[in-house]
Design a protein around this motif. Structure first.
Motif, PDB file in Angstrom:
ATOM      1  N   LYS A 200       3.526   9.361  -2.277  1.00 54.72           N
ATOM      2  CA  LYS A 200       2.379  10.006  -1.616  1.00 54.72           C
ATOM      3  C   LYS A 200       2.816  11.313  -0.964  1.00 54.72           C
ATOM      4  CE  LYS A 200       0.216   5.516  -0.683  1.00 54.72           C
ATOM      5  NZ  LYS A 200      -0.773   4.770   0.102  1.00 54.72           N
TER       6      LYS A 200
ATOM      7  N   ASP B 252       0.791  -1.230   0.000  1.00 47.54           N
ATOM      8  CA  ASP B 252       0.000   0.000   0.000  1.00 47.54           C
ATOM      9  C   ASP B 252       0.825   1.283   0.000  1.00 47.54           C
ATOM     10  OD1 ASP B 252      -2.595  -0.450  -0.403  1.00 47.54           O
ATOM     11  OD2 ASP B 252      -3.233  -0.395   1.695  1.00 47.54           O
ATOM     12  N   HIS B 253       2.135   1.140  -0.185  1.00 44.80           N
ATOM     13  CA  HIS B 253       2.959   2.352  -0.189  1.00 44.80           C
ATOM     14  C   HIS B 253       2.962   3.042  -1.546  1.00 44.80           C
ATOM     15  CE1 HIS B 253       5.439   2.242   3.773  1.00 44.80           C
ATOM     16  NE2 HIS B 253       4.169   1.891   3.956  1.00 44.80           N
ATOM     17  N   GLY B 254       2.343   2.380  -2.536  1.00 42.85           N
ATOM     18  CA  GLY B 254       2.188   3.053  -3.828  1.00 42.85           C
ATOM     19  C   GLY B 254       3.113   2.552  -4.923  1.00 42.85           C
ATOM     20  N   LYS B 255       3.600   1.328  -4.803  1.00 39.52           N
ATOM     21  CA  LYS B 255       4.496   0.771  -5.835  1.00 39.52           C
ATOM     22  C   LYS B 255       3.783   0.675  -7.179  1.00 39.52           C
ATOM     23  CE  LYS B 255       5.164  -2.976  -3.365  1.00 39.52           C
ATOM     24  NZ  LYS B 255       4.472  -2.517  -2.141  1.00 39.52           N
ATOM     25  N   SER B 256       2.635  -0.009  -7.153  1.00 42.09           N
ATOM     26  CA  SER B 256       1.916  -0.222  -8.412  1.00 42.09           C
ATOM     27  C   SER B 256       1.440   1.104  -9.000  1.00 42.09           C
ATOM     28  CB  SER B 256       0.730  -1.161  -8.187  1.00 42.09           C
ATOM     29  OG  SER B 256       1.186  -2.399  -7.673  1.00 42.09           O
ATOM     30  N   ALA B 257       0.980   2.018  -8.134  1.00 37.66           N
ATOM     31  CA  ALA B 257       0.510   3.325  -8.608  1.00 37.66           C
ATOM     32  C   ALA B 257       1.658   4.093  -9.267  1.00 37.66           C
ATOM     33  CB  ALA B 257      -0.069   4.121  -7.447  1.00 37.66           C
TER      34      ALA B 257
ATOM     35  N   ASP C 114       2.091  14.058  -1.774  1.00 41.57           N
ATOM     36  CA  ASP C 114       0.958  15.000  -1.735  1.00 41.57           C
ATOM     37  C   ASP C 114       0.185  14.926  -0.418  1.00 41.57           C
ATOM     38  OD1 ASP C 114      -1.658  13.052  -2.669  1.00 41.57           O
ATOM     39  OD2 ASP C 114       0.357  12.395  -3.257  1.00 41.57           O
TER      40      ASP C 114
ATOM     41  N   SER D 181       4.745  11.925  -6.247  1.00 36.87           N
ATOM     42  CA  SER D 181       3.328  11.659  -6.036  1.00 36.87           C
ATOM     43  C   SER D 181       2.747  11.088  -7.313  1.00 36.87           C
ATOM     44  CB  SER D 181       2.576  12.940  -5.658  1.00 36.87           C
ATOM     45  OG  SER D 181       1.175  12.696  -5.754  1.00 36.87           O
ATOM     46  N   ALA D 182       2.181   9.903  -7.192  1.00 33.63           N
ATOM     47  CA  ALA D 182       1.558   9.293  -8.359  1.00 33.63           C
ATOM     48  C   ALA D 182       0.290  10.070  -8.697  1.00 33.63           C
ATOM     49  CB  ALA D 182       1.214   7.836  -8.061  1.00 33.63           C
TER      50      ALA D 182
HETATM   51  N1  LIG Z   1      -2.626  10.339  -2.489  1.00 32.83           N
HETATM   52  C1  LIG Z   1      -1.897   9.427  -3.041  1.00 32.83           C
HETATM   53  N2  LIG Z   1      -2.301   8.148  -3.025  1.00 32.83           N
HETATM   54  C2  LIG Z   1      -1.528   7.220  -3.600  1.00 32.83           C
HETATM   55  C3  LIG Z   1      -0.294   7.523  -4.210  1.00 32.83           C
HETATM   56  N3  LIG Z   1       0.258   6.400  -4.667  1.00 32.83           N
HETATM   57  C4  LIG Z   1      -0.616   5.412  -4.371  1.00 32.83           C
HETATM   58  N4  LIG Z   1      -1.673   5.886  -3.736  1.00 32.83           N
HETATM   59  C5  LIG Z   1      -2.800   5.087  -3.236  1.00 32.83           C
HETATM   60  O1  LIG Z   1      -2.341   4.157  -2.263  1.00 32.83           O
HETATM   61  C6  LIG Z   1      -3.015   2.923  -2.371  1.00 32.83           C
HETATM   62  C7  LIG Z   1      -2.059   1.782  -2.568  1.00 32.83           C
HETATM   63  O2  LIG Z   1      -1.343   1.949  -3.777  1.00 32.83           O
HETATM   64  P1  LIG Z   1      -0.691   0.741  -4.545  1.00 32.83           P
HETATM   65  O3  LIG Z   1       0.007   1.300  -5.695  1.00 32.83           O
HETATM   66  O4  LIG Z   1      -1.669  -0.323  -4.767  1.00 32.83           O
HETATM   67  O5  LIG Z   1       0.337   0.253  -3.432  1.00 32.83           O
HETATM   68  P2  LIG Z   1       1.286  -1.006  -3.484  1.00 32.83           P
HETATM   69  O6  LIG Z   1       0.699  -2.019  -2.603  1.00 32.83           O
HETATM   70  O7  LIG Z   1       2.601  -0.529  -2.964  1.00 32.83           O
HETATM   71  O8  LIG Z   1       1.396  -1.446  -4.895  1.00 32.83           O
HETATM   72  C8  LIG Z   1      -3.942   3.055  -3.552  1.00 32.83           C
HETATM   73  O9  LIG Z   1      -5.235   3.327  -3.060  1.00 32.83           O
HETATM   74  C9  LIG Z   1      -3.411   4.237  -4.321  1.00 32.83           C
HETATM   75  O10 LIG Z   1      -4.408   4.958  -5.007  1.00 32.83           O
HETATM   76  C10 LIG Z   1       0.124   8.896  -4.198  1.00 32.83           C
HETATM   77  O11 LIG Z   1       1.195   9.280  -4.668  1.00 32.83           O
HETATM   78  N5  LIG Z   1      -0.717   9.802  -3.584  1.00 32.83           N
END
Ligand SMILES: Nc1nc2c(ncn2[C@@H]2O[C@H](COP(=O)(O)OP(=O)(O)O)[C@@H](O)[C@H]2O)c(=O)[nH]1
Ligand SMILES: [Mg+2]
Length: 635
Positions: A116, A13-18, A118, A150-151
């Protein structure tokens, strides 16, 4: 076009995929299941074209602790890592674990993204950045760029791209020498195509049309098509993310964790020797061994760990037994995890996939398991002993392609450290020792048995080099003979300078037998006529000696004749041949003055020495009537 394979790493949930989506426009979470649950389960893939020349292939890994296994599979074979930490959460357990795994797998480069951004103000971002720097201290990411991104807003994305571009310029593409090796990370059926597998080609090259073997298991198939970066290509060199369309193989034949390779190249193994580094949190009890999970490439297996000792640099020397066959080569990096509770314990390097079975596992023997290919080959030749090794098995064991392996072997040969005999290779010192032992044994034999002409080849073989293959043993003896060390007479071997020494009574007996047979002509009695019962033991070696000197000849059927008598018979036949090129049994009986009982074995003897040749009821005489003279034609 140049390709850089970059794996993501970081807590769930740290935003890798995003971030991968923001950078590439491709959502790595393509699976329905992943979409629904909002977390990455399987590996995701997306390419980023930096420019016309350079493509970054992302391998997006799951962050959930339950899927670390998949993360390890994704991180295996990457050129660099993109470590992702959410600014609003900071360092979390899988941030650490993924970093440790990348370090243990030998990843050397990377970019750190504070995502994140932002969601937090700049003060908090600074605090998290400091905490992160602390974590990275002393790791391969210590000096890596740390970028706030920030994605959502797109902030920092360009900086991430240019940081990846920097890694590109410092990055040298892998050599495509070596054995073709594709650890499969996905396997599926594509309508209209059939079985498709993907992976990062770890070494070698794959070619359209090529026959491939799937390990473990050994199923065979053919490459119908290859794709890199969504384009069809004829061949793929090491280091590329590759999709392979396979013919003649079901999806189930090539599951994730399997290896696609060419025929008869890589080995499977259930036992290895390795160097292991344990993480500080690994329990001390592990030093006594235990059950672990072994991960290498995209494969993993339950394993038993046994610690053998420790190396100079503090790493542990260990042995691992696998519950199933693994495809490994020396130099492969691996991760060890604890089955329950799941945790990363450490990692290391495979040293040996065919370690010797020795009771006393001496540190010295282990230390010799060098990764340097030349030293490694040298060590394996040494272990091969007098049995030697054939080049192809050595090459497989080392995970080297034939040409490469041959180069190292020839270099060892040139240094006088290896000897090639036919297709087999021997360690020079082992070979020399077998020579020394042979000469020593012969010397001893001659001393013990002065009346014997020599020792049988087979007896010597069994005594000094039992494991040496028969054909190599023949070569071994002829080399010793051509070096002037030994003499080969029929089945026997003697030292060059050896002369039979007979005691006076033995000489007398020898003379008696010699003359007895000479005078008996072509109708000789048995040996017992010339030898008394008390002399029988002594007569054996003397007859052998007379045989080796050619004074006596044992003909087909076992009867003894004097060599000169047979010579005279040959002479008669030769003269006979002036009138008739053939002779029948009756004429032969008359010519030789022998009974039918002796005529047949004598003719067979003449046939076998090619003085005559059987033609129906007749014998063709092969002796040249014009040649004259005496002497045996052959023996
Ligand atoms: N506000 C904000 N939310 C983000 C950002 N990157 C990811 N998210 C949110 O964080 C959650 C987890 O992101 P995800 O990419 O699935 O995380 P992963 O588990 O590391 O792959 C999702 O709900 C995304 O929309 C960002 O840069 N800013
Ligand atoms: Mg994800």
């Amino acid at each position: 076009m140049a390709f850089l394979v970059v794996g993501t790493a970081g807590h769930i949930d740290h935003g890798k995929s995003a971030l991968v989506l923001a950078l590439t426009g491709v959502d790595p979470d393509r699976l329905k299941e992943e979409k629904r649950r909002g977390i990455t389960i399987e590996l995701g893939f997306a390419d980023l074209e930096l420019d016309d020349e350079r493509v970054v292939s992302f391998v997006d890994v799951p962050g959930h602790e339950r899927f670390v296994r998949h993360m390890v599979a994704g991180a295996a074979g990457v050129d660099a890592v993109l470590l992702v930490v959410a600014a609003d959460q900071g360092v979390q357990p899988q941030t650490r674990e993924h970093l440790e795994i990348c370090s243990l797998l030998g990843v050397r480069r990377g970019v750190v993204a504070l995502t994140k951004s932002d969601l937090v103000d700049s003060d908090l971002a600074e605090v998290v950045a400091l905490e992160l720097r602390e974590l990275l201290e002393g790791t391969f990411l210590e000096h890596a760029p740390l970028i706030q991104v920030s994605a959502k807003t797109g902030a920092g994305l360009e900086q991430v791209k240019s940081a990846l571009g920097e890694i590109f310029s410092a990055f040298k593409e892998r050599s495509a020498d070596g054995l073709a090796r594709l650890p499969v990370d996905r396997s599926f059926v594509l309508r209209g195509f059939g079985t498709v597998v993907t992976g990062t080609l770890a070494s070698g090259r794959l070619q359209e049309g090529q026959e491939v073997e799937i390990l473990p298991g050994g199923k065979r198939g053919r490459i119908r098509g290859l794709q890199v970066h969504r384009s069809t290509v004829q061949q793929v060199p090491a280091g590329r993310r590759t999709a392979v369309n396979l013919q003649g193989l079901d999806c189930d034949d090539v599951p994730r964790g399997a290896t696609v390779t060419t025929r008869d190249s890589l080995l499977v193994t259930r036992r290895i020797w390795a160097r292991l580094t344990l993480l500080p949190q690994a329990p001390q009890s592990l030093l006594k061994g235990g059950s672990v999970r072994f991960h290498q490439g995209t494969a993993d297996a339950a394993a038993r760990l046994r610690v053998l000792g420790s190396a100079d640099d503090g790493a542990l020397q260990c042995e691992l037994y696998f519950r199933r066959e693994m495809v490994l080569t020396p130099g492969d990096r691996f991760i060890l995890r604890r089955p329950a509770p799941v945790d990363t314990l450490g990692g290391g390097v495979v040293m040996d996939v065919r370690p010797p079975r020795v009771k006393q596992r001496s540190a010295a023997a282990f230390g010799l398991s060098a990764l340097d290919p030349e030293e490694g080959l040298g060590l394996r030749l040494l272990r091969g002993g007098v049995a030697g090794r054939d080049a192809s098995s050595l090459q497989s064991e080392m995970g080297r392609a034939a040409a490469e392996g041959e180069r190292y072997l020839v270099s060892l040969e040139e240094q006088g450290r290896a000897i090639r005999v036919g297709s087999r290779w021997f360690d020079r010192s082992v070979w020399d020792e077998a020579k020394r032992a042979s000469l020593e044994l012969l010397k001893q034999f001659h001393t013990d048995k002065p009346t014997h002409g020599g020792l049988s080849r087979e007896a010597l073989h069994v005594a000094v080099a039992k494991e040496m293959p028969q054909e190599t043993w023949r070569d071994f003896l002829s080399r010793l003979a051509s070096e002037g060390e030994i003499r080969l007479a029929g089945d026997e071997v003697a030292l060059t300078g050896h002369e039979v020494i007979l005691a006076p009574e033995e000489s007398a007996l020898s003379r008696r037998i010699d003359e007895g047979f000479k005078n008996a002509g072509l109708n000789p009695p048995g040996l017992e006529e010339f030898v008394s019962a008390t002399e029988r033991d002594a007569a054996g070696p003397i007859v052998k000696l007379l045989l080796s000197e050619g004074k006596l000849v044992r003909i087909h059927g076992g009867r003894l004749f004097h060599g000169e008598v047979l010579g005279q018979l040959r002479e008669k036949l030769r003269r006979y041949a002036a009138d008739s090129s053939t002779i029948d049994v009756a004429a032969f009986k008359e010519l030789a003055g022998v009974t039918r009982k002796n005529a047949i074995p004598l003719l067979e003897q003449l046939d076998s020495e090619r003085s005559t040749r059987r033609k129906g009821n007749l014998r063709e005489i092969l002796l040249d009537p014009a040649a004259g003279g005496s002497g045996a034609e052959s023996s």
